[in-house]
Motif scaffolding. Sequence first.
Motif, PDB file in Angstrom:
ATOM      1  N   ILE A 119      36.878  32.135  26.176  1.00  0.00           N
ATOM      2  CA  ILE A 119      37.261  33.704  26.168  1.00  0.00           C
ATOM      3  C   ILE A 119      36.150  34.495  27.204  1.00  0.00           C
ATOM      4  O   ILE A 119      36.356  35.529  27.837  1.00  0.00           O
ATOM      5  CB  ILE A 119      37.097  34.119  25.063  1.00  0.00           C
ATOM      6  N   PHE A 120      34.906  34.059  26.928  1.00  0.00           N
ATOM      7  CA  PHE A 120      33.728  34.799  27.493  1.00  0.00           C
ATOM      8  C   PHE A 120      33.721  34.801  29.124  1.00  0.00           C
ATOM      9  O   PHE A 120      33.650  35.843  29.625  1.00  0.00           O
ATOM     10  CB  PHE A 120      32.407  34.230  27.228  1.00  0.00           C
ATOM     11  N   ILE A 121      34.182  33.551  29.609  1.00  0.00           N
ATOM     12  CA  ILE A 121      34.160  33.332  31.088  1.00  0.00           C
ATOM     13  C   ILE A 121      35.453  34.444  31.466  1.00  0.00           C
ATOM     14  O   ILE A 121      35.494  35.012  32.770  1.00  0.00           O
ATOM     15  CB  ILE A 121      34.451  32.011  31.591  1.00  0.00           C
ATOM     16  N   SER A 122      36.511  34.312  31.072  1.00  0.00           N
ATOM     17  CA  SER A 122      37.767  34.969  31.312  1.00  0.00           C
ATOM     18  C   SER A 122      37.438  36.466  31.542  1.00  0.00           C
ATOM     19  O   SER A 122      37.912  36.934  32.389  1.00  0.00           O
ATOM     20  CB  SER A 122      39.041  34.575  30.396  1.00  0.00           C
ATOM     21  N   GLU A 123      37.046  37.018  30.348  1.00  0.00           N
ATOM     22  CA  GLU A 123      36.768  38.425  30.279  1.00  0.00           C
ATOM     23  C   GLU A 123      35.419  38.784  31.234  1.00  0.00           C
ATOM     24  O   GLU A 123      35.835  39.959  31.886  1.00  0.00           O
ATOM     25  CB  GLU A 123      36.355  38.727  28.868  1.00  0.00           C
ATOM     26  N   LEU A 124      34.630  37.868  31.369  1.00  0.00           N
ATOM     27  CA  LEU A 124      33.349  38.273  32.551  1.00  0.00           C
ATOM     28  C   LEU A 124      34.114  38.357  33.911  1.00  0.00           C
ATOM     29  O   LEU A 124      33.943  39.364  34.590  1.00  0.00           O
ATOM     30  CB  LEU A 124      32.532  37.286  32.130  1.00  0.00           C
ATOM     31  N   VAL A 125      34.910  37.455  34.098  1.00  0.00           N
ATOM     32  CA  VAL A 125      35.329  37.486  35.528  1.00  0.00           C
ATOM     33  C   VAL A 125      36.302  38.542  35.662  1.00  0.00           C
ATOM     34  O   VAL A 125      36.223  39.039  36.727  1.00  0.00           O
ATOM     35  CB  VAL A 125      36.173  35.878  35.638  1.00  0.00           C
ATOM     36  N   GLY A 126      37.283  38.785  34.941  1.00  0.00           N
ATOM     37  CA  GLY A 126      38.481  39.739  34.669  1.00  0.00           C
ATOM     38  C   GLY A 126      37.693  41.047  34.883  1.00  0.00           C
ATOM     39  O   GLY A 126      38.087  41.920  35.746  1.00  0.00           O
ATOM     40  N   THR A 127      36.590  41.556  34.273  1.00  0.00           N
ATOM     41  CA  THR A 127      36.119  42.733  34.311  1.00  0.00           C
ATOM     42  C   THR A 127      35.263  42.793  35.301  1.00  0.00           C
ATOM     43  O   THR A 127      35.063  43.912  35.858  1.00  0.00           O
ATOM     44  CB  THR A 127      35.075  42.787  32.941  1.00  0.00           C
ATOM     45  N   LEU A 168      34.742  45.583  40.272  1.00  0.00           N
ATOM     46  CA  LEU A 168      34.220  45.230  41.981  1.00  0.00           C
ATOM     47  C   LEU A 168      35.351  46.381  42.691  1.00  0.00           C
ATOM     48  O   LEU A 168      34.701  46.891  43.601  1.00  0.00           O
ATOM     49  CB  LEU A 168      34.466  44.173  42.378  1.00  0.00           C
ATOM     50  N   LEU A 169      36.455  46.122  42.372  1.00  0.00           N
ATOM     51  CA  LEU A 169      37.403  46.919  43.243  1.00  0.00           C
ATOM     52  C   LEU A 169      37.653  48.288  42.737  1.00  0.00           C
ATOM     53  O   LEU A 169      38.010  49.048  43.702  1.00  0.00           O
ATOM     54  CB  LEU A 169      39.115  46.096  42.959  1.00  0.00           C
ATOM     55  N   GLY A 170      37.385  48.514  41.599  1.00  0.00           N
ATOM     56  CA  GLY A 170      37.545  49.842  41.173  1.00  0.00           C
ATOM     57  C   GLY A 170      36.298  50.852  41.525  1.00  0.00           C
ATOM     58  O   GLY A 170      36.761  51.873  42.210  1.00  0.00           O
ATOM     59  N   CYS A 171      35.076  50.374  41.154  1.00  0.00           N
ATOM     60  CA  CYS A 171      33.913  51.358  41.859  1.00  0.00           C
ATOM     61  C   CYS A 171      34.142  51.063  43.507  1.00  0.00           C
ATOM     62  O   CYS A 171      33.478  51.918  43.913  1.00  0.00           O
ATOM     63  CB  CYS A 171      32.638  50.522  41.307  1.00  0.00           C
ATOM     64  N   GLY A 172      34.788  49.905  43.946  1.00  0.00           N
ATOM     65  CA  GLY A 172      34.527  49.835  45.427  1.00  0.00           C
ATOM     66  C   GLY A 172      35.498  50.943  45.838  1.00  0.00           C
ATOM     67  O   GLY A 172      35.099  51.186  47.035  1.00  0.00           O
ATOM     68  N   VAL A 173      36.503  51.135  45.482  1.00  0.00           N
ATOM     69  CA  VAL A 173      37.365  52.454  46.010  1.00  0.00           C
ATOM     70  C   VAL A 173      36.651  53.689  45.913  1.00  0.00           C
ATOM     71  O   VAL A 173      36.972  54.426  46.820  1.00  0.00           O
ATOM     72  CB  VAL A 173      38.964  52.305  45.201  1.00  0.00           C
ATOM     73  N   GLY A 205      29.866  43.092  38.521  1.00  0.00           N
ATOM     74  CA  GLY A 205      30.920  43.702  39.449  1.00  0.00           C
ATOM     75  C   GLY A 205      30.298  45.001  40.297  1.00  0.00           C
ATOM     76  O   GLY A 205      30.462  45.197  41.547  1.00  0.00           O
ATOM     77  N   ALA A 206      29.569  45.687  39.477  1.00  0.00           N
ATOM     78  CA  ALA A 206      28.825  46.919  40.094  1.00  0.00           C
ATOM     79  C   ALA A 206      27.842  46.399  41.007  1.00  0.00           C
ATOM     80  O   ALA A 206      27.645  47.221  42.178  1.00  0.00           O
ATOM     81  CB  ALA A 206      28.313  47.875  39.043  1.00  0.00           C
ATOM     82  N   VAL A 207      26.910  45.239  40.756  1.00  0.00           N
ATOM     83  CA  VAL A 207      26.116  44.639  41.670  1.00  0.00           C
ATOM     84  C   VAL A 207      26.862  44.297  43.050  1.00  0.00           C
ATOM     85  O   VAL A 207      26.300  44.651  44.105  1.00  0.00           O
ATOM     86  CB  VAL A 207      25.280  43.632  41.205  1.00  0.00           C
ATOM     87  N   MET A 266      43.666  58.391  45.969  1.00  0.00           N
ATOM     88  CA  MET A 266      43.434  57.251  46.497  1.00  0.00           C
ATOM     89  C   MET A 266      42.648  56.465  45.392  1.00  0.00           C
ATOM     90  O   MET A 266      42.691  55.151  45.257  1.00  0.00           O
ATOM     91  CB  MET A 266      42.418  57.276  48.119  1.00  0.00           C
ATOM     92  N   VAL A 267      41.729  57.172  44.646  1.00  0.00           N
ATOM     93  CA  VAL A 267      40.814  56.602  43.746  1.00  0.00           C
ATOM     94  C   VAL A 267      41.777  55.990  42.567  1.00  0.00           C
ATOM     95  O   VAL A 267      41.527  55.177  42.099  1.00  0.00           O
ATOM     96  CB  VAL A 267      39.752  57.720  43.126  1.00  0.00           C
ATOM     97  N   ASN A 268      42.725  56.723  42.159  1.00  0.00           N
ATOM     98  CA  ASN A 268      43.665  56.488  41.173  1.00  0.00           C
ATOM     99  C   ASN A 268      44.513  55.555  41.393  1.00  0.00           C
ATOM    100  O   ASN A 268      44.604  54.312  40.356  1.00  0.00           O
ATOM    101  CB  ASN A 268      44.758  58.065  40.857  1.00  0.00           C
ATOM    102  N   ILE A 269      45.096  55.234  42.609  1.00  0.00           N
ATOM    103  CA  ILE A 269      45.460  54.108  43.035  1.00  0.00           C
ATOM    104  C   ILE A 269      44.904  52.801  43.066  1.00  0.00           C
ATOM    105  O   ILE A 269      45.284  51.768  42.585  1.00  0.00           O
ATOM    106  CB  ILE A 269      46.442  54.238  44.446  1.00  0.00           C
ATOM    107  N   GLY A 270      43.572  52.990  43.596  1.00  0.00           N
ATOM    108  CA  GLY A 270      42.664  51.875  43.850  1.00  0.00           C
ATOM    109  C   GLY A 270      42.416  51.412  42.369  1.00  0.00           C
ATOM    110  O   GLY A 270      42.365  50.143  42.225  1.00  0.00           O
ATOM    111  N   TRP A 271      42.226  52.262  41.387  1.00  0.00           N
ATOM    112  CA  TRP A 271      41.668  51.907  39.932  1.00  0.00           C
ATOM    113  C   TRP A 271      42.944  51.004  39.328  1.00  0.00           C
ATOM    114  O   TRP A 271      42.586  49.926  38.755  1.00  0.00           O
ATOM    115  CB  TRP A 271      41.157  52.959  39.278  1.00  0.00           C
ATOM    116  N   GLY A 272      44.190  51.703  39.404  1.00  0.00           N
ATOM    117  CA  GLY A 272      45.268  51.073  39.092  1.00  0.00           C
ATOM    118  C   GLY A 272      45.507  49.363  39.556  1.00  0.00           C
ATOM    119  O   GLY A 272      45.749  48.673  38.808  1.00  0.00           O
ATOM    120  N   LEU A 273      45.289  49.345  40.837  1.00  0.00           N
ATOM    121  CA  LEU A 273      45.314  47.990  41.256  1.00  0.00           C
ATOM    122  C   LEU A 273      44.168  47.294  41.109  1.00  0.00           C
ATOM    123  O   LEU A 273      44.499  45.835  40.998  1.00  0.00           O
ATOM    124  CB  LEU A 273      45.700  48.100  42.622  1.00  0.00           C
ATOM    125  N   ALA A 274      43.173  47.738  40.852  1.00  0.00           N
ATOM    126  CA  ALA A 274      41.768  46.980  40.146  1.00  0.00           C
ATOM    127  C   ALA A 274      42.088  46.374  39.056  1.00  0.00           C
ATOM    128  O   ALA A 274      41.650  45.176  38.731  1.00  0.00           O
ATOM    129  CB  ALA A 274      40.706  47.771  40.140  1.00  0.00           C
TER     130      ALA A 274
END
Length: 252
Positions: A6-14, A19-24, A110-112, A42-50
Amino acid sequence: MNLGVIFISELVGTAMLVLLGCGVVANVALIRTKGNGGGFLMVNIGWGLAVFAGVIVSYASGAHLNPAVTLGLMTNYLAEGKADYVPGIPVDAASTLTYIGAQLLGAIIGAVFVWLAYKQHFDEEPEPANKLGVFSTGPAIRSYGWNFVTEVIGTFVLVFVILGFSYGGTPAELGAIPVAFLVIVIGTSLGGPTGYAINPARDLGPRIAHAFLPIKGKGSSDWGYSWIPVFGPIVGGVIAGIAALGLLPVVG
């Protein structure tokens, strides 16, 4: 299935989500990027796909990726008498804290990676507010009470509709696609006042990263506002978990 999975799954997913959400956001906000000035849509679409990408890689844990979702589900499941988050993982304090801890750490990671990907653009960006905006949300009009209300409403929609999915309101074959569209519409409809954090880990984790990363000319991390995108989503998620008990039909 165990708490380590559970920990690894949630860590990788978040981490993927952030990464993709803050990236956009970085692509839109920072100077001299290919996407600079791309706009809020563009931010809205990027976050949705993130969110879509994060859900896909964290299927093992049920892809909460958000403490407000975890707490909303916990509230709903306990009231409904459901024993497990996913088979073999009980709805209890240990598993709930495992979900939330992994989400927060994943968001920091992800932010790093966003900072690493856009390092040269962070160095050249003259506005500290644009740099902070890549990592965390801020209000268009600062009014803590109303900003809090906005985050409660936005997160209520998120968790209530996710519970609608689980109650049988969408075909399982669609997988993560409905969640992506849900996050896009929350952004386009309710994201204007606060930037729609709707996720305590998504905001707090990157804000912590902003505070410790050696970002040139970064300015304040705006800790005075930081409680809004943490507690507003938690309240909205819990209310949604309770409201779903009476307002959503049970489709068996």
